[in-house]
Design a protein around this motif. Structure first.
Motif, PDB file in Angstrom:
ATOM      1  N   VAL A 227      39.641 -40.293 -11.496  1.00 44.86           N
ATOM      2  CA  VAL A 227      38.194 -40.440 -11.327  1.00 44.86           C
ATOM      3  C   VAL A 227      37.781 -39.625 -10.109  1.00 44.86           C
ATOM      4  O   VAL A 227      38.396 -39.713  -9.043  1.00 44.86           O
ATOM      5  CB  VAL A 227      37.812 -41.921 -11.133  1.00 44.86           C
ATOM      6  CG1 VAL A 227      36.313 -42.066 -10.884  1.00 44.86           C
ATOM      7  CG2 VAL A 227      38.226 -42.746 -12.352  1.00 44.86           C
ATOM      8  N   SER A 228      36.737 -38.829 -10.265  1.00 46.74           N
ATOM      9  CA  SER A 228      36.279 -37.978  -9.164  1.00 46.74           C
ATOM     10  C   SER A 228      34.830 -38.233  -8.770  1.00 46.74           C
ATOM     11  O   SER A 228      34.363 -37.711  -7.765  1.00 46.74           O
ATOM     12  CB  SER A 228      36.443 -36.502  -9.539  1.00 46.74           C
ATOM     13  OG  SER A 228      35.679 -36.193 -10.703  1.00 46.74           O
ATOM     14  N   VAL A 229      34.110 -39.037  -9.566  1.00 46.75           N
ATOM     15  CA  VAL A 229      32.713 -39.353  -9.274  1.00 46.75           C
ATOM     16  C   VAL A 229      32.597 -40.847  -8.980  1.00 46.75           C
ATOM     17  O   VAL A 229      33.067 -41.680  -9.771  1.00 46.75           O
ATOM     18  CB  VAL A 229      31.793 -38.974 -10.450  1.00 46.75           C
ATOM     19  CG1 VAL A 229      30.338 -39.352 -10.140  1.00 46.75           C
ATOM     20  CG2 VAL A 229      31.903 -37.492 -10.760  1.00 46.75           C
ATOM     21  N   TYR A 230      31.994 -41.173  -7.854  1.00 44.79           N
ATOM     22  CA  TYR A 230      31.852 -42.570  -7.433  1.00 44.79           C
ATOM     23  C   TYR A 230      30.418 -42.843  -7.013  1.00 44.79           C
ATOM     24  O   TYR A 230      29.651 -41.917  -6.698  1.00 44.79           O
ATOM     25  CB  TYR A 230      32.795 -42.883  -6.265  1.00 44.79           C
ATOM     26  CG  TYR A 230      34.232 -43.096  -6.696  1.00 44.79           C
ATOM     27  CD1 TYR A 230      34.732 -44.366  -6.910  1.00 44.79           C
ATOM     28  CD2 TYR A 230      35.060 -42.006  -6.921  1.00 44.79           C
ATOM     29  CE1 TYR A 230      36.045 -44.556  -7.313  1.00 44.79           C
ATOM     30  CE2 TYR A 230      36.374 -42.186  -7.338  1.00 44.79           C
ATOM     31  CZ  TYR A 230      36.853 -43.464  -7.527  1.00 44.79           C
ATOM     32  OH  TYR A 230      38.142 -43.659  -7.956  1.00 44.79           O
ATOM     33  N   TYR A 231      30.087 -44.138  -6.989  1.00 50.87           N
ATOM     34  CA  TYR A 231      28.796 -44.579  -6.474  1.00 50.87           C
ATOM     35  C   TYR A 231      29.005 -45.132  -5.070  1.00 50.87           C
ATOM     36  O   TYR A 231      30.035 -45.756  -4.775  1.00 50.87           O
ATOM     37  CB  TYR A 231      28.191 -45.638  -7.397  1.00 50.87           C
ATOM     38  CG  TYR A 231      27.778 -45.066  -8.734  1.00 50.87           C
ATOM     39  CD1 TYR A 231      26.493 -44.568  -8.932  1.00 50.87           C
ATOM     40  CD2 TYR A 231      28.684 -44.990  -9.784  1.00 50.87           C
ATOM     41  CE1 TYR A 231      26.112 -44.015 -10.155  1.00 50.87           C
ATOM     42  CE2 TYR A 231      28.321 -44.439 -11.007  1.00 50.87           C
ATOM     43  CZ  TYR A 231      27.034 -43.950 -11.183  1.00 50.87           C
ATOM     44  OH  TYR A 231      26.680 -43.393 -12.387  1.00 50.87           O
ATOM     45  N   SER A 232      28.026 -44.915  -4.217  1.00 54.33           N
ATOM     46  CA  SER A 232      28.156 -45.314  -2.812  1.00 54.33           C
ATOM     47  C   SER A 232      28.248 -46.829  -2.689  1.00 54.33           C
ATOM     48  O   SER A 232      27.810 -47.581  -3.572  1.00 54.33           O
ATOM     49  CB  SER A 232      26.975 -44.795  -2.005  1.00 54.33           C
ATOM     50  OG  SER A 232      25.791 -45.496  -2.354  1.00 54.33           O
ATOM     51  N   LEU A 233      28.790 -47.276  -1.570  1.00 52.23           N
ATOM     52  CA  LEU A 233      28.890 -48.715  -1.319  1.00 52.23           C
ATOM     53  C   LEU A 233      27.503 -49.335  -1.202  1.00 52.23           C
ATOM     54  O   LEU A 233      27.313 -50.500  -1.578  1.00 52.23           O
ATOM     55  CB  LEU A 233      29.701 -48.961  -0.052  1.00 52.23           C
ATOM     56  CG  LEU A 233      31.188 -48.599  -0.159  1.00 52.23           C
ATOM     57  CD1 LEU A 233      31.860 -48.668   1.197  1.00 52.23           C
ATOM     58  CD2 LEU A 233      31.900 -49.514  -1.156  1.00 52.23           C
TER      59      LEU A 233
END
Length: 406
Positions: free
Chosen positions: A309-315
Motif C-alpha cells: 500500500v502506498s496511499v494513506y489517509y492522514s491521522l
C-alpha cells in the motif's frame, strides 16, 4: 474375469458408499449444523512476534467453547448463571491478547467476585466473546441475525463496533456515493450450515465432519508462529507513503449505512437479552510523538496485511471520521433508549493503553474491563477497585440501570 468382476464390483460399491456418506454428511450439515463465529472446541496458541509487538505478552491462548465463543465452557441450564455475549470487531476480539488479558476475559473475572455476584443476583457469570477482526456494523448485523436465535437466553449483550466501517471505506478509496463493501458471509463464520461443498476430496462434507469430530474428541492445539510480524512492514508502508491524503468526500453515505445496520443490530440484541450496553469503540488520539506515530499502520487505500500500500489517509482524517462514527453510534443508542459507555476518557495513557491506533495492550484492556464492569453493576467504583474520576464519569454517561436484585 471372476476376480476382475469382483474388484470392479467392490470399487463400485465403495464409490456408491462414499457418495452416500458424502450426501448424508451434506444433509446433516445443512439441517443439523449451527452458525459458529469460532470453531467449537478450538484451541490456538499464538506466539507473538517480539520485535513487532514488544509491549504484548509473548504467548497468547485463544480457546473457544462449544457455542463458538471465545471463552470457557458453559451449560445453558446452569442454575444461577448470568450470561453475557460480547460482539463486535477486532477491539472486542482482542486477538493479540491472552484469553484472560482480553477485556471480555478480565470482565468475567471481575464479575465473578462475591460482591459482584451478589449485586447481580447470580452464582456465576459467563462472558462469551464473538468479536471478530474486520467486522463492521453490516457484518455484525448479519452475525447477530444468524447466531442470536441459537441462544435460549442472554442476560446482557455488549456491542463494540464502528471503526471497521471507516477502515473498509478508506481501503476502497472512500467512494462518495457508495457504502463500504460487506465482508462475504462465509468469512464471518467458522461453521456455516450453507457452506458450499464440491466433489474434490478437499471440498467434501465428509472432510468437514471428520474435522469437527477430531476437534471435539481430541482438542488438537493449533500453533500460530510470529503473530503480528506483518505489523512492522505495515507501519513502514504508512511511514513511507507516496501519497498522504488529507481530505475525503462527503461522508453521508457511509454514516447512513452505519446507522441503518447499527439500529437493526441493536434491535436484534434487545429482543434476545435483558440488557444491552453499547461500549463505544475508542481510539488513540492526541498530539502524537514520533514514537507514537511509528506504531500506526491503519488508514491505507488497500489492505497492508496482504498487499503493498502506498496511499494513506492522514491521522487527522482518520480521527475525524472515527469521531463522526462515535457520535452517530451514541445518537442511535440514545434514540433507542440503550445505554452507551464512553471509554476514551479512561484510556488516556497513550502506548501504555494502545499498541497501535485502535487496539488495547493488556493494561488498556484491564481499564476497559473495569469500566464495563462498573456500568453493568450499575454504580461507579463498583468494579473491584476504589472509585476513580475517569471511570466514574464514563459510567455516569452510560446510565446503565442497576440490576433489580441490588
Amino acid at each position: 474375469m471372476g476376480v476382475i468382476s469382483w474388484v470392479a464390483g467392490a470399487v463400485l460399491a465403495a464409490a456408491v458408499g462414499i457418495a452416500a456418506l458424502e450426501l448424508g454428511s451434506r444433509w446433516w450439515i445443512r439441517r443439523r449444523s449451527r452458525y459458529y463465529v469460532w470453531p467449537p472446541g478450538g484451541r490456538v496458541e499464538i506466539r507473538v512476534d517480539p520485535e513487532a509487538c514488544p509491549e504484548l505478552d509473548p504467548l497468547v491462548r485463544f480457546d473457544s467453547n462449544a457455542d463458538g465463543e471465545r471463552g470457557g465452557d458453559v451449560r445453558r441450564d446452569e442454575d444461577g448463571l448470568w450470561r453475557i455475549l460480547v460482539a463486535g470487531g477486532s477491539a472486542a476480539e482482542c486477538f493479540m491478547l491472552d484469553q484472560y488479558a482480553s477485556w471480555p476475559g478480565a470482565l468475567e473475572r471481575l464479575l465473578n467476585t462475591p460482591d459482584s455476584l451478589h449485586a447481580l443476583g447470580a452464582r456465576r457469570v459467563h462472558v462469551g466473546n464473538i468479536g471478530h477482526s474486520g467486522v463492521g456494523s453490516a457484518e455484525l448485523d448479519l452475525i447477530l441475525e444468524r447466531v442470536l436465535p441459537q441462544y435460549g437466553h442472554l442476560d446482557a449483550i455488549l456491542v463494540m463496533v464502528g471503526a471497521s466501517d471507516v477502515y473498509h471505506w478508506l481501503e476502497q478509496g472512500a467512494p462518495p456515493a457508495r457504502a463500504p463493501a460487506q465482508v462475504p458471509e462465509l468469512m464471518l463464520f467458522s461453521g456455516h450450515p450453507r457452506r458450499p461443498f464440491g466433489w474434490r476430496p478437499g471440498a467434501w462434507a465428509l472432510v468437514e465432519v471428520a474435522r469437527r469430530l477430531r476437534r471435539s474428541w481430541l482438542h488438537p492445539l493449533e500453533v500460530k508462529e510470529r503473530a503480528g510480524a506483518w505489523f512492522a512492514a505495515a507501519r513502514r508502508m504508512r511511514a513511507e507513503a507516496k501519497e498522504m491524503r488529507t481530505t475525503v468526500p462527503d461522508t453521508a453515505t457511509v454514516l447512513d449505512h452505519l446507522e441503518h445496520h447499527f439500529r437493526r443490530l441493536l434491535r436484534r440484541a434487545t429482543t434476545h437479552a435483558d440488557h444491552v450496553l453499547v461500549v463505544r469503540q475508542p481510539w488513540f488520539e492526541k498530539d502524537y510523538t514520533p514514537e507514537e506515530e511509528a506504531h500506526f499502520w491503519h488508514g491505507g487505500l488497500g489492505m497492508p496485511w496482504n498487499e503493498t500500500v502506498s496511499v494513506y489517509y492522514s491521522l487527522e482524517v482518520i480521527n475525524r471520521l472515527l469521531g463522526l462514527v462515535d457520535a452517530r453510534v451514541a445518537q442511535v443508542a440514545a434514540t433507542l433508549g440503550i445505554p452507551h459507555l464512553t471509554l476514551r476518557p479512561v484510556l488516556n495513557k497513550g502506548l501504555h493503553h494502545y499498541y497501535d491506533h485502535d487496539h488495547f495492550t493488556p493494561a488498556g484492556a484491564a481499564v476497559v474491563a473495569r469500566t464495563v464492569a462498573a456500568a453493568l453493576l450499575g454504580r461507579p467504583g463498583s468494579a473491584g477497585r476504589a472509585s476513580q474520576p475517569g471511570v466514574d464519569a464514563a459510567v455516569a454517561e452510560a446510565t446503565f440501570p442497576a440490576p433489580a436484585s441490588c
